[in-house]
Write a protein that holds these residues in place. Structure first.
Motif, PDB file in Angstrom:
ATOM      1  N   GLY A   1       0.810  -1.217   0.000  1.00  0.00           N
ATOM      2  CA  GLY A   1       0.000   0.000   0.000  1.00  0.00           C
ATOM      3  C   GLY A   1       0.840   1.263   0.000  1.00  0.00           C
ATOM      4  O   GLY A   1       0.303   2.370   0.022  1.00  0.00           O
ATOM      5  N   ALA A   2       2.157   1.126  -0.058  1.00  0.00           N
ATOM      6  CA  ALA A   2       3.060   2.275  -0.079  1.00  0.00           C
ATOM      7  C   ALA A   2       3.036   2.939  -1.456  1.00  0.00           C
ATOM      8  O   ALA A   2       2.782   2.294  -2.473  1.00  0.00           O
ATOM      9  N   SER A   3       3.309   4.234  -1.489  1.00  0.00           N
ATOM     10  CA  SER A   3       3.384   4.987  -2.745  1.00  0.00           C
ATOM     11  C   SER A   3       4.804   4.946  -3.283  1.00  0.00           C
ATOM     12  O   SER A   3       5.763   5.080  -2.527  1.00  0.00           O
ATOM     13  N   TYR A   4       4.921   4.785  -4.596  1.00  0.00           N
ATOM     14  CA  TYR A   4       6.225   4.712  -5.251  1.00  0.00           C
ATOM     15  C   TYR A   4       6.242   5.623  -6.469  1.00  0.00           C
ATOM     16  O   TYR A   4       5.208   5.888  -7.075  1.00  0.00           O
ATOM     17  N   GLU A   5       7.444   6.051  -6.853  1.00  0.00           N
ATOM     18  CA  GLU A   5       7.686   6.790  -8.092  1.00  0.00           C
ATOM     19  C   GLU A   5       8.807   6.081  -8.835  1.00  0.00           C
ATOM     20  O   GLU A   5       9.902   5.938  -8.306  1.00  0.00           O
ATOM     21  N   THR A   6       8.500   5.638 -10.043  1.00  0.00           N
ATOM     22  CA  THR A   6       9.480   4.924 -10.849  1.00  0.00           C
ATOM     23  C   THR A   6       9.817   5.749 -12.087  1.00  0.00           C
ATOM     24  O   THR A   6       8.923   6.074 -12.873  1.00  0.00           O
ATOM     25  N   PRO A   7      11.099   6.108 -12.262  1.00  0.00           N
ATOM     26  CA  PRO A   7      11.473   6.868 -13.459  1.00  0.00           C
ATOM     27  C   PRO A   7      11.555   5.956 -14.682  1.00  0.00           C
ATOM     28  O   PRO A   7      12.096   4.858 -14.611  1.00  0.00           O
ATOM     29  N   LEU A   8      10.967   6.420 -15.782  1.00  0.00           N
ATOM     30  CA  LEU A   8      10.966   5.668 -17.033  1.00  0.00           C
ATOM     31  C   LEU A   8      11.124   6.615 -18.208  1.00  0.00           C
ATOM     32  O   LEU A   8      10.779   7.790 -18.115  1.00  0.00           O
ATOM     33  N   LEU A   9      11.591   6.074 -19.312  1.00  0.00           N
ATOM     34  CA  LEU A   9      11.539   6.789 -20.585  1.00  0.00           C
ATOM     35  C   LEU A   9      10.239   6.365 -21.249  1.00  0.00           C
ATOM     36  O   LEU A   9      10.028   5.187 -21.508  1.00  0.00           O
ATOM     37  N   LEU A  10       9.365   7.315 -21.474  1.00  0.00           N
ATOM     38  CA  LEU A  10       8.071   7.028 -22.095  1.00  0.00           C
ATOM     39  C   LEU A  10       7.972   7.778 -23.416  1.00  0.00           C
ATOM     40  O   LEU A  10       8.485   8.884 -23.550  1.00  0.00           O
ATOM     41  N   ALA A  11       7.300   7.165 -24.363  1.00  0.00           N
ATOM     42  CA  ALA A  11       7.007   7.825 -25.638  1.00  0.00           C
ATOM     43  C   ALA A  11       5.545   8.236 -25.619  1.00  0.00           C
ATOM     44  O   ALA A  11       4.758   7.746 -24.809  1.00  0.00           O
ATOM     45  N   ARG A  12       5.177   9.147 -26.500  1.00  0.00           N
ATOM     46  CA  ARG A  12       3.779   9.595 -26.620  1.00  0.00           C
ATOM     47  C   ARG A  12       3.203   9.061 -27.923  1.00  0.00           C
ATOM     48  O   ARG A  12       3.883   9.005 -28.939  1.00  0.00           O
ATOM     49  N   ILE A  13       1.921   8.691 -27.838  1.00  0.00           N
ATOM     50  CA  ILE A  13       1.193   8.273 -29.033  1.00  0.00           C
ATOM     51  C   ILE A  13      -0.273   8.642 -28.829  1.00  0.00           C
ATOM     52  O   ILE A  13      -0.895   8.202 -27.862  1.00  0.00           O
ATOM     53  N   ASP A  14      -0.783   9.501 -29.685  1.00  0.00           N
ATOM     54  CA  ASP A  14      -2.183   9.926 -29.623  1.00  0.00           C
ATOM     55  C   ASP A  14      -2.601  10.395 -28.229  1.00  0.00           C
ATOM     56  O   ASP A  14      -3.687  10.073 -27.756  1.00  0.00           O
ATOM     57  N   GLY A  15      -1.731  11.114 -27.544  1.00  0.00           N
ATOM     58  CA  GLY A  15      -2.061  11.653 -26.230  1.00  0.00           C
ATOM     59  C   GLY A  15      -1.846  10.695 -25.075  1.00  0.00           C
ATOM     60  O   GLY A  15      -1.995  11.069 -23.915  1.00  0.00           O
ATOM     61  N   ASP A  16      -1.519   9.438 -25.357  1.00  0.00           N
ATOM     62  CA  ASP A  16      -1.244   8.451 -24.324  1.00  0.00           C
ATOM     63  C   ASP A  16       0.265   8.223 -24.228  1.00  0.00           C
ATOM     64  O   ASP A  16       1.037   8.845 -24.955  1.00  0.00           O
ATOM     65  N   PHE A  17       0.674   7.333 -23.341  1.00  0.00           N
ATOM     66  CA  PHE A  17       2.093   7.060 -23.133  1.00  0.00           C
ATOM     67  C   PHE A  17       2.408   5.615 -23.475  1.00  0.00           C
ATOM     68  O   PHE A  17       1.594   4.720 -23.256  1.00  0.00           O
TER      69      PHE A  17
END
Length: 127
Positions: A36-52
């Motif tokens: 139930g802990a909150s996490y932040e994971t760094p990633l390289l994301l691309a965009r496509i039609d407003g999504d990732f």
């Protein structure tokens, strides 16, 4: 040893930069499926039609992906200094994932035989 070094050095710098909207990285904010802990994971994301689009370098069993799937696809993406609510995650065909990243990244991903992509769908507001 290698993962410990990444987590305790490079990841901390990348997370700070991504929170400020600097650099190519985005953050996926998710909740642990058992803790139930909150996490932040760094990633390289691309965009496509407003999504990732995410490339699953370490496969679908990575913690962030398992946590998001357990939360019915819900998470947040922090990219370019903005927060996006994600309401589902879908398997994305490899060809579509490679096109989303474009060259030269797609060339590198092909050489590394990366074929596992996910579409992180941004929640759309209703009428």
């Amino acid at each position: 040893m290698w993962f410990w070094l990444l987590k305790n050095s490079l990841n901390r710098v990348v997370v700070r930069l991504a929170r400020r909207g600097r650099g190519p990285f985005a953050l996926v904010r998710h909740v642990g499926r058992t803790s139930g802990a909150s996490y932040e994971t760094p990633l390289l994301l691309a965009r496509i039609d407003g999504d990732f689009v995410a490339e699953l370098t370490y496969g679908p069993r990575v913690a962030w992906h398992r946590n998001v799937v357990a939360a019915a696809g819900r998470c947040q993406v922090v990219a370019g200094g903005r927060i996006y609510e994600i309401d589902r995650v879908e398997v994305l065909p490899a060809g579509d994932g490679l096109r989303a990243f474009g060259n030269p990244a797609a060339v590198v991903l092909r050489l590394l035989r990366r074929r596992d992509f996910r579409l992180l769908v941004v929640a759309r507001s209703g009428p």
